[in-house]
Design a protein around this motif. Structure first.
Motif, PDB file in Angstrom:
ATOM      1  N   ALA A  15      12.385 117.501  99.617  1.00  0.00           N
ATOM      2  CA  ALA A  15      11.509 116.675 100.512  1.00  0.00           C
ATOM      3  C   ALA A  15      10.124 116.987  99.850  1.00  0.00           C
ATOM      4  CB  ALA A  15      11.751 117.334 101.871  1.00  0.00           C
ATOM      5  N   LEU A  16       9.771 118.366  99.137  1.00  0.00           N
ATOM      6  CA  LEU A  16       8.564 118.473  98.891  1.00  0.00           C
ATOM      7  C   LEU A  16       8.163 117.762  97.457  1.00  0.00           C
ATOM      8  CD1 LEU A  16       6.090 120.393  98.948  1.00  0.00           C
ATOM      9  CD2 LEU A  16       7.094 122.047  97.261  1.00  0.00           C
ATOM     10  N   THR A  17       9.223 117.554  96.623  1.00  0.00           N
ATOM     11  CA  THR A  17       8.865 116.922  95.265  1.00  0.00           C
ATOM     12  C   THR A  17       7.655 115.646  95.110  1.00  0.00           C
ATOM     13  OG1 THR A  17      10.979 117.503  94.644  1.00  0.00           O
ATOM     14  CG2 THR A  17       9.868 115.929  93.440  1.00  0.00           C
ATOM     15  N   TYR A  18       8.020 114.573  96.067  1.00  0.00           N
ATOM     16  CA  TYR A  18       7.125 113.541  96.064  1.00  0.00           C
ATOM     17  C   TYR A  18       5.811 113.731  96.451  1.00  0.00           C
ATOM     18  CZ  TYR A  18      11.527 111.574  94.472  1.00  0.00           C
ATOM     19  OH  TYR A  18      12.678 111.390  93.940  1.00  0.00           O
ATOM     20  N   SER A  19       5.641 115.061  97.094  1.00  0.00           N
ATOM     21  CA  SER A  19       4.393 115.290  97.545  1.00  0.00           C
ATOM     22  C   SER A  19       3.405 115.910  96.497  1.00  0.00           C
ATOM     23  CB  SER A  19       4.187 115.838  98.777  1.00  0.00           C
ATOM     24  OG  SER A  19       4.770 117.317  98.788  1.00  0.00           O
ATOM     25  N   ILE A  20       4.159 116.605  95.467  1.00  0.00           N
ATOM     26  CA  ILE A  20       3.600 117.455  94.482  1.00  0.00           C
ATOM     27  C   ILE A  20       3.600 116.872  93.180  1.00  0.00           C
ATOM     28  CG2 ILE A  20       3.510 119.609  95.871  1.00  0.00           C
ATOM     29  CD1 ILE A  20       5.797 120.278  93.935  1.00  0.00           C
ATOM     30  N   SER A  21       4.313 115.742  93.339  1.00  0.00           N
ATOM     31  CA  SER A  21       4.698 114.962  91.729  1.00  0.00           C
ATOM     32  C   SER A  21       4.614 113.519  92.021  1.00  0.00           C
ATOM     33  CB  SER A  21       5.906 115.402  91.246  1.00  0.00           C
ATOM     34  OG  SER A  21       6.491 114.377  90.138  1.00  0.00           O
ATOM     35  N   LYS A  22       3.676 112.836  91.461  1.00  0.00           N
ATOM     36  CA  LYS A  22       3.517 111.437  91.318  1.00  0.00           C
ATOM     37  C   LYS A  22       4.069 110.762  90.060  1.00  0.00           C
ATOM     38  CE  LYS A  22      -1.117 110.432  90.677  1.00  0.00           C
ATOM     39  NZ  LYS A  22      -2.142 111.738  90.839  1.00  0.00           N
ATOM     40  N   ARG A  23       4.473 111.545  89.153  1.00  0.00           N
ATOM     41  CA  ARG A  23       4.777 110.592  87.958  1.00  0.00           C
ATOM     42  C   ARG A  23       6.030 111.183  87.339  1.00  0.00           C
ATOM     43  NH1 ARG A  23      -1.219 111.790  85.753  1.00  0.00           N
ATOM     44  NH2 ARG A  23      -0.623 113.579  87.236  1.00  0.00           N
ATOM     45  N   GLY A  24       6.801 110.580  86.655  1.00  0.00           N
ATOM     46  CA  GLY A  24       8.084 110.970  86.081  1.00  0.00           C
ATOM     47  C   GLY A  24       8.265 110.529  84.660  1.00  0.00           C
ATOM     48  N   LEU A  25       8.947 111.172  83.950  1.00  0.00           N
ATOM     49  CA  LEU A  25       9.294 110.610  82.482  1.00  0.00           C
ATOM     50  C   LEU A  25      10.226 109.416  82.650  1.00  0.00           C
ATOM     51  CD1 LEU A  25       9.460 113.817  80.392  1.00  0.00           C
ATOM     52  CD2 LEU A  25       7.655 112.616  81.359  1.00  0.00           C
ATOM     53  N   ARG A  26       9.905 108.602  81.532  1.00  0.00           N
ATOM     54  CA  ARG A  26      10.860 107.307  81.423  1.00  0.00           C
ATOM     55  C   ARG A  26      12.258 107.603  81.285  1.00  0.00           C
ATOM     56  NH1 ARG A  26       7.942 105.154  76.808  1.00  0.00           N
ATOM     57  NH2 ARG A  26       9.321 106.604  75.485  1.00  0.00           N
ATOM     58  N   TYR A  27      13.161 107.225  82.020  1.00  0.00           N
ATOM     59  CA  TYR A  27      14.596 107.421  82.107  1.00  0.00           C
ATOM     60  C   TYR A  27      15.632 106.493  81.479  1.00  0.00           C
ATOM     61  CZ  TYR A  27      19.065 108.523  84.533  1.00  0.00           C
ATOM     62  OH  TYR A  27      20.379 109.071  84.870  1.00  0.00           O
ATOM     63  N   ASP A  28      15.098 105.270  81.070  1.00  0.00           N
ATOM     64  CA  ASP A  28      15.601 104.392  80.192  1.00  0.00           C
ATOM     65  C   ASP A  28      14.360 103.300  80.080  1.00  0.00           C
ATOM     66  OD1 ASP A  28      15.224 102.629  82.374  1.00  0.00           O
ATOM     67  OD2 ASP A  28      17.239 101.948  82.585  1.00  0.00           O
ATOM     68  N   LEU A  29      14.972 102.247  79.173  1.00  0.00           N
ATOM     69  CA  LEU A  29      13.898 101.500  78.666  1.00  0.00           C
ATOM     70  C   LEU A  29      13.835 100.063  79.580  1.00  0.00           C
ATOM     71  CD1 LEU A  29      14.318 101.701  74.920  1.00  0.00           C
ATOM     72  CD2 LEU A  29      12.751 102.613  76.452  1.00  0.00           C
ATOM     73  N   THR A  30      14.939  99.982  80.489  1.00  0.00           N
ATOM     74  CA  THR A  30      15.169  98.786  81.170  1.00  0.00           C
ATOM     75  C   THR A  30      14.253  98.541  82.491  1.00  0.00           C
ATOM     76  OG1 THR A  30      17.536  98.789  80.560  1.00  0.00           O
ATOM     77  CG2 THR A  30      16.961  97.236  82.315  1.00  0.00           C
ATOM     78  N   VAL A  31      14.131  99.622  83.069  1.00  0.00           N
ATOM     79  CA  VAL A  31      13.054  99.742  84.329  1.00  0.00           C
ATOM     80  C   VAL A  31      11.574  99.330  83.874  1.00  0.00           C
ATOM     81  CG1 VAL A  31      12.250 100.849  86.202  1.00  0.00           C
ATOM     82  CG2 VAL A  31      14.782 100.752  85.887  1.00  0.00           C
ATOM     83  N   PRO A  32      11.496 100.121  82.841  1.00  0.00           N
ATOM     84  CA  PRO A  32       9.906  99.824  82.301  1.00  0.00           C
ATOM     85  C   PRO A  32       9.556  98.416  81.760  1.00  0.00           C
ATOM     86  CG  PRO A  32      10.527 102.072  81.387  1.00  0.00           C
ATOM     87  CD  PRO A  32      11.860 101.396  82.096  1.00  0.00           C
TER      88      PRO A  32
END
Lengths: 454, 454
Positions: free
Chosen positions: B87-104
């Motif tokens: 529950a905490l994660t999204y309030s202290i992190s707003k970026r993530g590393l690319r997980y695949d090339l399709t979504v980007p």
């Protein structure tokens, strides 16, 4: 939801990717001719590899990666209760993103020291990440191109790296001045001025000469407690541009004499070298990264644009010390690829063909011709040509609009007649000229001498 | 402190980088011949771009980047007090590393939809990151090579992508089978068996045929509540390998008839194509990523090794829907570069020259000869040869040891005599043979026809 990318990072369009790859590949070719070998290190490093290496500000600019799973179960309770972000960080994050290529290189050398033959010549072209406030021309993700040799004190390498600058930049069409100095020269100046104890103060002032001019530099020195006598000794020295004059002035000091000897040896290696688009300039005021460099120092400035430095580097004596391997001397330089890109854009130095995506675009006006065209396209691609085909038979206007949009340099239309006669008309999209050719062979010979520079 | 890299990520040595670049560049050349254009997207994406796209497990495997600065000041108080990590994660992190090339890629298409001309053909070769448990052959950072076209339903592209597999893998020397199916065929089977309501159950069972054999598949179907009648209809269908037989069986169903038509059109485009090292195999049991693909499905398996799939892909109808752009049909495939690397290592397919770093290594036995040698080296590099020079005059044994360690293919020693006569002996380090040549020109002509494959 309107999609976006985080502030400070970028997408690259096809034209941008091609231009960037053009720069990287030209530089890489030079590195390889000079016997440097590629390595790559991971995006994520252990935080304890990175922290403490870039100063306090650097530690704050590191991107830290949150531990996966129930990270709070191992979090620092005290820091949590105090809502102390910086104290909490290292208990919920054990990895960070690569901040430069130097520290990972040092780690690599130490981890592989028994497999490596020294001198070890490596280059590395990879992105790095810094949580700098995003602003024009400054990004949170950007590439570095580093070339270093560790495990030798030979000044041949300083000469070689200057040649690499000249070759790499000239291959890109960039004319530049390579400013050169040596930390020992600055030490000799301090010694001559009897200001050894104020060495860093002196350097900080001298470093500002470019920006504020000599009078203000003198005032600044006085403010920092450098004596009138020392200042009177130093100020005329800052105008010196040749080693003989400098030797007369500081040749009697231990460091100065060593520094001059090093620069002479460096120049001896370059004696017979004919520079292409760059020139070496001795610059006594150059003090870049002085807390780090121990010998020669380099800084590269492009001519004809106002852009700051597009490269820099120098010799260091203790790259791997913090990882437990002492006394490894090295020298290295970096190409500021992002700025080189801007210089090349500003001066129009990218070759016209750099973002050419296709040799020829083909359109078919009926389904049977489309099958025929696809077969033809396959054959042409087999000959190494970059060819594309509109995905279905469609009206001319729509297909030509697409050909224009993708900037096809040449087009060819296939209908019943062309399919049967195998006689094709290739149209130059720029001039509108049409040329008639016979069969696949005719098309190939048309493009055989066509400049493809990818 | 003993330096290390995080678990699951890797350093790449010069030989490894060269082999990897060899694979990427061969594949990229094919993509370009086929008219696909490169894009690059940033390493960090907004978390709200990434979450919800890869299922619940995927969300957990995303690497999240901690916000910089005093991130706790904006943290979710409730989650903090509850020590609730997720529950905490999204309030202290707003970026993530690319997980695949399709979504980007989907995000890129939506953000640039007005600048892009459709059909848009793009390729992308970049690393992705997944917090999978590290194990043999599975890494947390690895490259993907994706090639897609969006904005057209033409089956020409399915044929083109199969050709790209054949060309790319053949250029690398890899022989492979390209298994092909179509989601609509499976839907037709379900319809024929009157098991439409158990479509996913049916597919999950069929997908296991390879591993558990037909009898257990039938048992599994029964367990999942598929009727005896449906199973009796389905089981013989799984042996069908040609479209005519299949048509007799499911040609009467709407989906089945459409699927067969699509495969026929696809084959029509490939009719005249001569495969180099690959073959297309119709595989009715192929159900890869079915929740995603809507038309043709591909999976590539290398011959002569047991390695799982080295590539896959298919047609999808709703790539960009989650970013608000509806009805963009696309088709794409991926080269599993990391596995292709392993296949090539196992079968010895890398050319001998792939990790060749130098053409010639030069040694000088006195300082005057060293200056002379450096000048010579510079000239040879100017002719495009990759040359290196030992950094100082030293005893022969030490220099030769280094030449051996860096695997120099040829060496040349310069002393007083060579310097004056400009007559050089080039030694082949493998055979020990020596060849005498005259001057720089002699050296160049020796290497002119030497295979340099970089």
């Amino acid at each position: 939801m309107k999609p976006s990318v985080p502030k400070g990072v970028r997408d690259f369009s096809p034209a941008e990717v091609r231009k960037r790859q053009y720069i990287f590949s030209k530089i890489q070719q030079v590195f390889e001719r000079y016997g440097y070998q590629p390595i790559e290190t991971p995006t994520m490093e252990n935080l304890d590899t990175l922290t403490g290496k870039y100063g306090e500000e650097g530690d704050q600019l590191l991107f830290k990666v949150l531990n996966n799973g129930d990270y709070l179960s191992k979090a620092d309770e005290q820091a949590l209760n105090d809502r102390n972000s910086s104290a909490l960080t290292y208990s919920i994050s054990k990895r960070g993103l690569r901040y430069d290529l130097t520290v990972p290189f040092a780690r690599y050398v130490v981890m592989n020291q028994h497999a490596i033959s020294f001198p070890f010549k490596r280059f590395q072209i990879q992105p790095v990440w810094r949580a700098d406030r995003p602003q024009k021309g400054r990004f949170q993700e950007f590439y570095q191109c580093d070339v270093d040799v560790v495990g030798s004190e030979s000044l041949m390498y300083e000469a070689e790296l200057v040649q690499i600058y000249d070759q790499g930049l000239s291959d890109l069409g960039v004319a530049a001045d390579i400013h050169v100095s040596n930390r020992k020269i600055l030490e000799g100046l301090a010694e001559g001025a009897r200001a050894q104890n104020q060495f860093m103060d002196m350097v900080i002032c001298i470093d500002k000469l470019d920006k504020i001019g000599p009078e203000k530099v003198a005032i600044e020195m006085e403010k920092r407690g450098i004596s009138k006598g020392s200042i009177d000794y130093l100020m005329p020295c800052l105008d010196i541009t040749d080693l003989d004059t400098l030797e007369a002035k500081i040749g009697h000091t231990e460091s100065g004499s060593k520094g001059i000897e090093e620069l002479r040896q460096f120049h001896r290696y370059l004696d017979s070298y004919t520079f292409r688009k760059c020139a070496v300039k001795f610059d006594i005021t150059l003090a870049r990264g002085l807390s780090y460099y121990t010998g020669c120092i380099f800084e590269v400035k492009a001519r004809g644009v106002s852009m700051g430095s597009i490269g820099g580097g120098g010799r260091y004596d203790n790259l791997t010390g913090s990882f437990g391997l002492k006394d490894v001397s090295g020298v290295g330089v970096s190409f500021g690829a992002e700025r080189i890109y801007l210089v090349m854009e500003e001066l129009g130095l990218f070759p016209e063909t750099v973002d050419k995506n296709l040799d020829l675009f083909i359109m078919a006006i009926d389904q049977e011709s489309h099958f025929f065209a696809f077969e033809m396209v396959t054959k042409l691609r087999g000959f190494g040509l970059a060819i594309d085909l509109y995905p279905e038979p469609k009206n001319m206007k729509k297909m030509m609009k697409y050909a224009n949009a993708i900037e096809a340099p040449y087009v060819l239309v296939i209908g019943d007649e062309e399919r049967k006669s195998e006689c094709f008309r290739i149209k130059n999209m720029k001039t509108g000229d049409q040329q008639q050719v016979d069969g696949i062979k005719g098309i190939i010979s048309k493009f055989e001498n066509y400049p493809v520079d990818k």
